[in-house]
Design an enzyme around this catalytic site. Structure first.
Site, PDB file in Angstrom:
ATOM      1  N   GLY A 286      12.576   3.598  -4.080  1.00 36.96           N
ATOM      2  CA  GLY A 286      12.364   4.417  -2.885  1.00 36.96           C
ATOM      3  C   GLY A 286      13.191   3.993  -1.680  1.00 36.96           C
TER       4      GLY A 286
ATOM      5  N   LYS B 296       9.310  -9.106  -1.181  1.00 38.16           N
ATOM      6  CA  LYS B 296       8.701 -10.241  -1.876  1.00 38.16           C
ATOM      7  C   LYS B 296       9.366 -10.621  -3.181  1.00 38.16           C
ATOM      8  CE  LYS B 296       4.052  -9.642  -0.152  1.00 38.16           C
ATOM      9  NZ  LYS B 296       2.668  -9.368  -0.543  1.00 38.16           N
TER      10      LYS B 296
ATOM     11  N   GLY C 267       9.367   1.836 -10.179  1.00 41.55           N
ATOM     12  CA  GLY C 267       8.831   0.869 -11.143  1.00 41.55           C
ATOM     13  C   GLY C 267       9.447   1.031 -12.528  1.00 41.55           C
TER      14      GLY C 267
HETATM   15  C1  3PG Z   1       6.462   6.423  -8.715  1.00 42.01           C
HETATM   16  O1  3PG Z   1       6.458   7.024  -7.640  1.00 42.01           O
HETATM   17  O2  3PG Z   1       6.875   5.260  -8.822  1.00 42.01           O
HETATM   18  C2  3PG Z   1       6.046   7.170  -9.938  1.00 42.01           C
HETATM   19  O3  3PG Z   1       5.829   8.514  -9.665  1.00 42.01           O
HETATM   20  C3  3PG Z   1       4.853   6.522 -10.575  1.00 42.01           C
HETATM   21  O4  3PG Z   1       3.758   6.597  -9.733  1.00 42.01           O
HETATM   22  P1  3PG Z   1       2.571   5.529  -9.875  1.00 42.01           P
HETATM   23  O5  3PG Z   1       3.134   4.202  -9.429  1.00 42.01           O
HETATM   24  O6  3PG Z   1       1.457   6.033  -9.008  1.00 42.01           O
HETATM   25  O7  3PG Z   1       2.184   5.491 -11.344  1.00 42.01           O
END
Ligand code: 3PG
Ligand code: MG
Length: 394
Positions: free
Chosen positions: A348, A195, A371
């Site tokens: 990821g 997206k 993030g």
């Molecule tokens: C992630 O996997 O992006 C980090 O460990 C942060 O996890 P969260 O998005 O649950 O805060």
């Protein structure tokens, strides 16, 4: 960035509290599928253990309900893996906020999922003070969680006697700073994913800085729509066509470009058995779904990558999980591996692509952040890093 660094501190005989990001993917049985984040956390842990510190490590795992610790929330599998990697047992301490457990010098314990503690997510001050009281030195090594202001990533840094960045945090800051401040040109960004809406800020930020902005996946489909192409039933966000257009215009005005696919791989469904067709982008039919870039487009992307000075990579260009739609991402991965450019990669899906195409050793820096990686590149101040900066002088 002015932060105290673990490597500059004398930790011998000290109680050291390390906030790591050991939030790793697991299968349904709780087995660890991918342990990059655990391995990336080892240098700080080893540094402290070798110098005779009493080491406490904690992390979140998933997003549990505070005040509960269900079977799927436990760090137990992580304690096992950490123990294997360190070659020594790692004791898991379940209820730890109030103290009452012993850690010897040169010993490591893992403190159960910090997001099971009430007040963690909201950065509760009482909780942060209690945790700070457990240690002489607080180390934040959780770059992947640096965009969250929580009690273990933010509040505790205010109250611990000393607050510093761990080795992974330091390496992440250095590598990402190198790629963003004064990067070798041309600077090429690859932003893939489903997206435009979830990556709009990063796309706009990059559009002001990079020489080429390669878009992939559903994001590319929205850009194709914006350039007047038909995309059949492909995943896209028609409501963001104007934003995509604005990004392309902004890039063009700077003499930079968003190279769009000239050919694509289509199918009528996303599945391992789907029949894939390679067609010119102008021949996409009303029921087609674009699931990868075609060979001509891949070759063009490879050429751009070959001439890059710096590459920032977040997201694949196709549904690379299925081999018939993996060609574009594979070609790109191979071009990155052969390029002399400094490449930083994060997120990821990107890590999964790097693993699938076996190019980890050829990437300049692989970030453990998803993030956090994007927010850093957007130029945002990450709260966990800001908290360490605030403790630099004392
Ligand atoms: C992630 O996997 O992006 C980090 O460990 C942060 O996890 P969260 O998005 O649950 O805060
Ligand atoms: Mg996440």
């Amino acid at each position: 960035m002015n932060v105290k660094k673990l490597a500059d501190l004398d930790v011998a005989g000290k109680r050291v509290f390390i906030r790591a990001d050991l939030n790793v993917p697991q299968d349904e049985a709780g087995n660890i599928v991918e342990d990059t984040r655990i391995r990336a956390s080892l240098p700080s842990i080893r540094y402290c253990l070798e110098r005779g510190a009493a080491v406490m490590v904690t992390s979140h795992l998933g997003r549990p309900t505070e005040g509960e610790c269900r079977a799927e929330d436990t760090l137990a599998p992580i304690a096992v893996r950490l123990g294997e990697l360190l070659g020594k047992p790692v004791r898991l301490i379940r209820d730890w906020v109030e103290g009452g457990f012993e850690v010897r010098a040169g010993e490591i314990v893992l403190l159960e999922n910090c997001r099971c503690n009430k007040g963690e997510k909201k950065d509760n001050e009482e909780l942060a003070k209690k945790m700070a009281a457990l240690c002489d030195i607080y180390v934040n090594d959780a770059f992947g969680t640096a965009h969250r202001a929580e009690a273990t990533t933010h509040g505790i840094a205010r109250f611990a006697p000393v607050a510093c960045a761990g080795m992974l945090m330091g390496a992440e800051i250095d590598a990402l700073t190198k790629a963003t401040e004064n990067p070798a040109r041309p600077l090429v960004a690859i932003v893939g994913g489903a997206k435009v809406s979830t990556k709009l800020t990063i796309l706009k930020t990059l559009a002001q800085k990079v020489d080429q902005l390669i878009v992939g996946g559903g994001i590319a489909n929205t850009f194709l729509l914006a350039s007047g192409k038909r995309i059949g039933e492909s995943l896209a966000e028609p409501e963001l066509v104007k934003e995509a257009q604005a990004i392309m215009d902004m890039m063009k005005a700077r003499g930079a470009e968003v190279p769009l696919p000239v050919d694509v791989v289509v199918a009528d469904e996303v599945s391992a058995l789907a029949r894939a067709n390679r067609i010119p982008v102008d021949e996409v039919g009303p029921h087609d779904r674009i699931l990868d870039v075609g060979p001509k487009s891949s070759a063009k992307l490879a050429d751009i990558i070959a001439h890059a000075g710096t590459i920032v990579w977040n997201g694949p260009v196709g549904v690379f999980e299925h081999n018939q739609f993996a060609g574009g991402t594979k070609m790109m991965a191979s071009a990155i591996a052969h390029s002399e450019a400094f490449c930083i990669a994060g997120g990821g899906d990107t890590l999964a692509a790097i693993a699938k195409f076996h190019i980890a050793q050829d990437i300049g820096y692989i970030s453990t952040g998803g993030g956090a990686f994007l927010e850093f590149l957007e130029g945002k101040k990450l709260p966990a890093i800001a908290a360490l900066e605030a403790r630099f002088a004392d």
